[in-house]
Design an enzyme around this catalytic site. Structure first.
Site, PDB file in Angstrom:
ATOM      1  N   GLY A   1       0.915  -1.135  -0.131  1.00  0.00           N
ATOM      2  CA  GLY A   1       0.003  -0.197  -0.138  1.00  0.00           C
ATOM      3  C   GLY A   1       0.970   1.309   0.081  1.00  0.00           C
ATOM      4  O   GLY A   1       0.585   2.342   0.547  1.00  0.00           O
ATOM      5  N   ALA A   2       1.913   1.058  -0.750  1.00  0.00           N
ATOM      6  CA  ALA A   2       3.012   2.334  -0.510  1.00  0.00           C
ATOM      7  C   ALA A   2       2.567   3.407  -1.161  1.00  0.00           C
ATOM      8  O   ALA A   2       3.113   4.561  -0.907  1.00  0.00           O
ATOM      9  CB  ALA A   2       4.288   1.603  -1.489  1.00  0.00           C
TER      10      ALA A   2
ATOM     11  N   GLY B   1       2.911   3.956  20.973  1.00  0.00           N
ATOM     12  CA  GLY B   1       4.504   4.394  20.447  1.00  0.00           C
ATOM     13  C   GLY B   1       4.727   5.783  20.893  1.00  0.00           C
ATOM     14  O   GLY B   1       5.868   6.531  20.628  1.00  0.00           O
ATOM     15  N   LYS B   2       3.552   6.347  21.369  1.00  0.00           N
ATOM     16  CA  LYS B   2       3.834   7.844  21.665  1.00  0.00           C
ATOM     17  C   LYS B   2       4.636   7.955  23.135  1.00  0.00           C
ATOM     18  O   LYS B   2       4.410   7.092  24.054  1.00  0.00           O
ATOM     19  CB  LYS B   2       2.516   8.610  21.956  1.00  0.00           C
ATOM     20  CG  LYS B   2       1.988   8.739  20.578  1.00  0.00           C
ATOM     21  CD  LYS B   2       0.844   9.828  20.663  1.00  0.00           C
ATOM     22  CE  LYS B   2       0.033   9.715  19.380  1.00  0.00           C
ATOM     23  NZ  LYS B   2       0.556  10.924  18.464  1.00  0.00           N
TER      24      LYS B   2
ATOM     25  N   HIS C   1      -7.145   3.641  20.752  1.00  0.00           N
ATOM     26  CA  HIS C   1      -6.103   4.562  21.356  1.00  0.00           C
ATOM     27  C   HIS C   1      -6.334   4.922  22.932  1.00  0.00           C
ATOM     28  O   HIS C   1      -5.494   4.703  23.786  1.00  0.00           O
ATOM     29  CB  HIS C   1      -6.294   5.776  20.635  1.00  0.00           C
ATOM     30  CG  HIS C   1      -5.791   5.673  19.109  1.00  0.00           C
ATOM     31  ND1 HIS C   1      -5.050   4.713  18.600  1.00  0.00           N
ATOM     32  CD2 HIS C   1      -6.190   6.549  18.200  1.00  0.00           C
ATOM     33  CE1 HIS C   1      -4.787   4.897  17.528  1.00  0.00           C
ATOM     34  NE2 HIS C   1      -5.527   5.984  17.058  1.00  0.00           N
TER      35      HIS C   1
ATOM     36  N   LYS D   1     -13.320  10.985  26.619  1.00  0.00           N
ATOM     37  CA  LYS D   1     -13.909  12.333  25.555  1.00  0.00           C
ATOM     38  C   LYS D   1     -13.081  11.944  24.088  1.00  0.00           C
ATOM     39  O   LYS D   1     -11.779  12.376  24.218  1.00  0.00           O
ATOM     40  CB  LYS D   1     -14.046  13.560  26.415  1.00  0.00           C
ATOM     41  CG  LYS D   1     -14.701  14.396  25.656  1.00  0.00           C
ATOM     42  CD  LYS D   1     -15.031  15.676  26.657  1.00  0.00           C
ATOM     43  CE  LYS D   1     -13.900  16.626  26.954  1.00  0.00           C
ATOM     44  NZ  LYS D   1     -14.342  17.812  27.531  1.00  0.00           N
TER      45      LYS D   1
ATOM     46  N   ARG E   1      -5.722  13.082  32.752  1.00  0.00           N
ATOM     47  CA  ARG E   1      -6.031  13.701  33.654  1.00  0.00           C
ATOM     48  C   ARG E   1      -6.347  12.987  35.044  1.00  0.00           C
ATOM     49  O   ARG E   1      -7.254  12.254  34.627  1.00  0.00           O
ATOM     50  CB  ARG E   1      -6.873  14.987  33.654  1.00  0.00           C
ATOM     51  CG  ARG E   1      -6.631  15.821  32.292  1.00  0.00           C
ATOM     52  CD  ARG E   1      -7.398  17.103  32.214  1.00  0.00           C
ATOM     53  NE  ARG E   1      -7.355  17.813  33.316  1.00  0.00           N
ATOM     54  CZ  ARG E   1      -6.575  19.170  32.997  1.00  0.00           C
ATOM     55  NH1 ARG E   1      -6.253  19.258  31.665  1.00  0.00           N
ATOM     56  NH2 ARG E   1      -6.309  20.088  33.887  1.00  0.00           N
TER      57      ARG E   1
ATOM     58  N   ARG F   1       0.517  15.528  29.729  1.00  0.00           N
ATOM     59  CA  ARG F   1      -0.205  15.918  28.272  1.00  0.00           C
ATOM     60  C   ARG F   1       0.772  15.044  27.263  1.00  0.00           C
ATOM     61  O   ARG F   1       1.914  15.123  26.882  1.00  0.00           O
ATOM     62  CB  ARG F   1       0.456  17.239  28.242  1.00  0.00           C
ATOM     63  CG  ARG F   1      -0.321  17.622  26.820  1.00  0.00           C
ATOM     64  CD  ARG F   1      -0.548  19.455  26.998  1.00  0.00           C
ATOM     65  NE  ARG F   1       0.688  19.915  27.061  1.00  0.00           N
ATOM     66  CZ  ARG F   1       1.027  20.959  27.752  1.00  0.00           C
ATOM     67  NH1 ARG F   1       0.250  21.548  28.744  1.00  0.00           N
ATOM     68  NH2 ARG F   1       2.095  21.622  27.956  1.00  0.00           N
TER      69      ARG F   1
ATOM     70  N   GLN G   1       0.139  15.054  23.868  1.00  0.00           N
ATOM     71  CA  GLN G   1       0.454  16.140  22.782  1.00  0.00           C
ATOM     72  C   GLN G   1      -0.309  17.028  22.716  1.00  0.00           C
ATOM     73  O   GLN G   1      -1.530  16.951  23.156  1.00  0.00           O
ATOM     74  CB  GLN G   1       0.591  15.221  21.500  1.00  0.00           C
ATOM     75  CG  GLN G   1      -0.937  14.860  20.987  1.00  0.00           C
ATOM     76  CD  GLN G   1      -0.819  13.751  19.987  1.00  0.00           C
ATOM     77  OE1 GLN G   1      -0.347  13.137  19.468  1.00  0.00           O
ATOM     78  NE2 GLN G   1      -2.201  13.863  19.146  1.00  0.00           N
TER      79      GLN G   1
HETATM   80  C1  BG6 Z   1      -5.840   7.622  13.848  1.00  0.00           C
HETATM   81  C2  BG6 Z   1      -7.121   7.960  13.534  1.00  0.00           C
HETATM   82  O1  BG6 Z   1      -5.653   6.313  14.442  1.00  0.00           O
HETATM   83  O2  BG6 Z   1      -5.553   8.753  15.031  1.00  0.00           O
HETATM   84  C3  BG6 Z   1      -7.467   9.494  13.051  1.00  0.00           C
HETATM   85  O3  BG6 Z   1      -7.794   7.253  12.570  1.00  0.00           O
HETATM   86  C4  BG6 Z   1      -6.847  10.494  14.098  1.00  0.00           C
HETATM   87  O4  BG6 Z   1      -8.774   9.884  12.760  1.00  0.00           O
HETATM   88  C5  BG6 Z   1      -5.322   9.865  14.133  1.00  0.00           C
HETATM   89  O5  BG6 Z   1      -6.825  11.595  13.276  1.00  0.00           O
HETATM   90  C6  BG6 Z   1      -4.730  11.004  15.475  1.00  0.00           C
HETATM   91  O6  BG6 Z   1      -3.376  10.495  15.428  1.00  0.00           O
HETATM   92  P1  BG6 Z   1      -2.213  11.554  16.005  1.00  0.00           P
HETATM   93  O7  BG6 Z   1      -0.986  10.785  16.232  1.00  0.00           O
HETATM   94  O8  BG6 Z   1      -2.215  12.634  15.167  1.00  0.00           O
HETATM   95  O9  BG6 Z   1      -2.975  12.175  17.514  1.00  0.00           O
END
Ligand code: BG6
Length: 489
Positions: A12-13, A182-183, A241, A334, A347, A376, A378
């Site tokens: 899917g390059a 990975g963040k 996430h 949220k 938080r 935080r 990001q």
């Molecule tokens: C993705 C979502 O997994 O993460 C997107 O599908 C979202 O909708 C993105 O914008 C956000 O990632 P990041 O790293 O920019 O916060």
């Protein structure tokens, strides 16, 4: 001893993710000498491109994080020389056989290890895995597949996907990515908890009143409406996430830092979570809005979104973990698109100090000003702790101030992109930050009944203006549990 080599094939390059994230992350790893000595990168997609054309396209997005260094250009050239292209159909074993021939040629008799990154829509995952595993697996090294969400739409479709993948692959060959793991600050969560005496003893219902996991974006689905409408914000952000962050936050102490020990604990805490009910959820969708002479579109203005769609672009939810540590503590999530700003925060609001001597005096409302730990994630990474403090002076007045660890002030190193960490781990066979299939099952079990109900009842989302703070319903939901949302800082 024979030398080994790693070939990374990005299937899917020509897609967006490959161009924006995967190739640049590989380059950053190469730049910092993290890639193995012998490696090649292959782009695989349907369009007919030459190696040179691939290099031209990815060359444009290979941002050099450390671009002040003079040799960046050289490094880019060296990297691009190791990038090749193979055009093939996704479901064609013959095309993967041809790829296999090309890979062999580049591997020059070294022990071949092969990593496939599936940067493709989920409906072709299985076709690609079938073709690649049968025809382009390494004969005597390892073969691994990185797959990225969506892993199905609910428990059933996710189990079906897992079942199909496992027809061709062993579980330890599948690396399910959730890039939030990975963040930097998410990875740091476990360091913060388990290597600081001041946090772990407080990490329970005894001292924590509620936990908030907030994700906010200041742009809409722009161009991704077609994908998004099929999934919605709960599947796009919350079920993966935010839930992954929650699991790391709330799990018990693992036996060790081994991937299996950590993932065992994550599964346990996820399985202790209550199935989410409609009563504990608020859904929203952004509507068009004009501000400062500029107009912002509604979600349903996106031409790829079906008219009258009720897909949520915002959701708030109250989740509970029914175990001894967290009994009764609301975990509020949220997540929304097209809100007033971009950010992701964890938080942690602590309880009141029992019998606080200062309560009701000295200018501070100590009912509101309880301690709060903010992570935080990001942008502008930071960890800070809100404490009550005496304002200097002869009088006695208190305020709420922050003990602040601001990454950009404390560390001069740039923070790597999440994909760099995850690609490196996949190459090194480190599975700690990837999702195991039982983890995925446990995550879906929490959300699937709710998702079904939302769809069956076509629950109408509360509309909120593009660029606003989201539906007011989210505040009522929090208030039901005596919680006030913290504001993104
Ligand atoms: C993705 C979502 O997994 O993460 C997107 O599908 C979202 O909708 C993105 O914008 C956000 O990632 P990041 O790293 O920019 O916060």
């Amino acid at each position: 001893l024979a030398e080994s080599t790693v070939s990374i094939t990005v299937v899917g390059a020509s897609g967006d993710l490959a161009k924006k994230k995967i190739f640049p992350a590989l380059f950053a790893l190469f730049y910092e000498d993290y890639l193995p000595k012998h490696f090649t990168v292959f782009g695989y997609a349907r369009s007919k491109l030459t190696d040179e054309e691939l290099r031209d396209t990815i060359g444009q997005t290979l941002t050099c994080r450390v671009n002040k260094r003079e040799n960046c250009g050289d490094k880019m050239e060296q990297f691009l020389k190791r990038c090749f292209y193979h055009s093939g159909q996704y479901g064609s074993e013959v095309d993967f056989c041809k790829l296999d021939e090309k890979l062999k040629e580049k591997e020059e008799g070294k022990i071949p290890n092969r990593l496939f990154y599936l940067s493709i829509p989920p409906n072709i995952f299985v076709d690609v895995v079938r073709g690649a595993s049968r025809s382009a697996s390494s004969p005597n090294g390892w073969t691994r597949f990185i797959v990225e969400k969506p892993f199905g739409r609910d428990s059933e479709s996710s189990s079906e996907l897992t079942r199909c993948l496992k027809m061709y692959l062993a579980e330890d060959q599948i690396f399910r990515i959730d890039h939030y793991l990975g963040k930097e600050l998410v990875e740091n969560l476990s360091v913060l908890r388990f290597s600081n005496l001041v946090f772990e003893p407080l990490w329970s219902r005894n001292y924590i009143r509620n936990v908030q996991l907030i994700f906010s974006e200041d742009f809409g689905t722009e161009g991704r409406g077609g994908y998004f409408d099929h999934y919605g914000i709960i599947r796009d952000i919350m079920q993966n996430h935010l839930l992954q962050i929650l699991a790391l936050f709330a799990m018990e102490t693992p036996v060790s830092l081994d991937a299996e020990d950590i993932r065992n604990e994550k599964v346990k805490v996820l399985r202790s979570m209550r199935v989410l009910k409609l009563d504990d959820v608020v859904v929203g969708q952004y509507k068009g809005h004009t501000k400062g002479g500029k107009s912002y579109p509604a979600y349903t203005d996106d031409p790829t979104v079906p008219k009258g769609s009720v897909t949520p672009t915002f959701a708030a939810a109250a989740l509970f973990i029914d175990n001894a540590r967290w009994d009764g503590v609301p975990f509020l999530m949220k997540a929304g698109k097209a809100l007033y700003r971009r950010g992701a925060e964890i938080r942690v609001q602590f309880r009141h100090v029992p019998g606080n001597l200062y309560k009701g005096k000295f200018g501070t409302d100590l009912d509101k000003a309880t301690n709060e730990l903010v992570i935080r994630v990001q942008p502008d990474e930071a960890i800070y702790l809100k404490i009550n403090n005496k304002i200097p002076g002869l009088g006695m007045r208190l305020d709420s101030s922050n003990l602040n660890l601001h990454y950009s002030e404390r560390y001069s190193r740039e923070i790597p992109d999440a994909y760099e960490r995850l690609l490196l781990d996949a190459i090194e066979g480190e599975r700690r930050l990837f999702i195991r299939s039982d983890e995925l099952d446990a995550a879906w079990a929490i959300f699937s009944p709710l998702l079904r109900e939302l769809e069956e009842k076509r629950v109408a989302p509360e509309l909120y203006p593009y660029g606003s703070r989201g539906p007011v319903g989210a505040h009522y939901l929090a208030a039901k549990y005596n919680v006030r949302w913290g504001d993104l800082t």
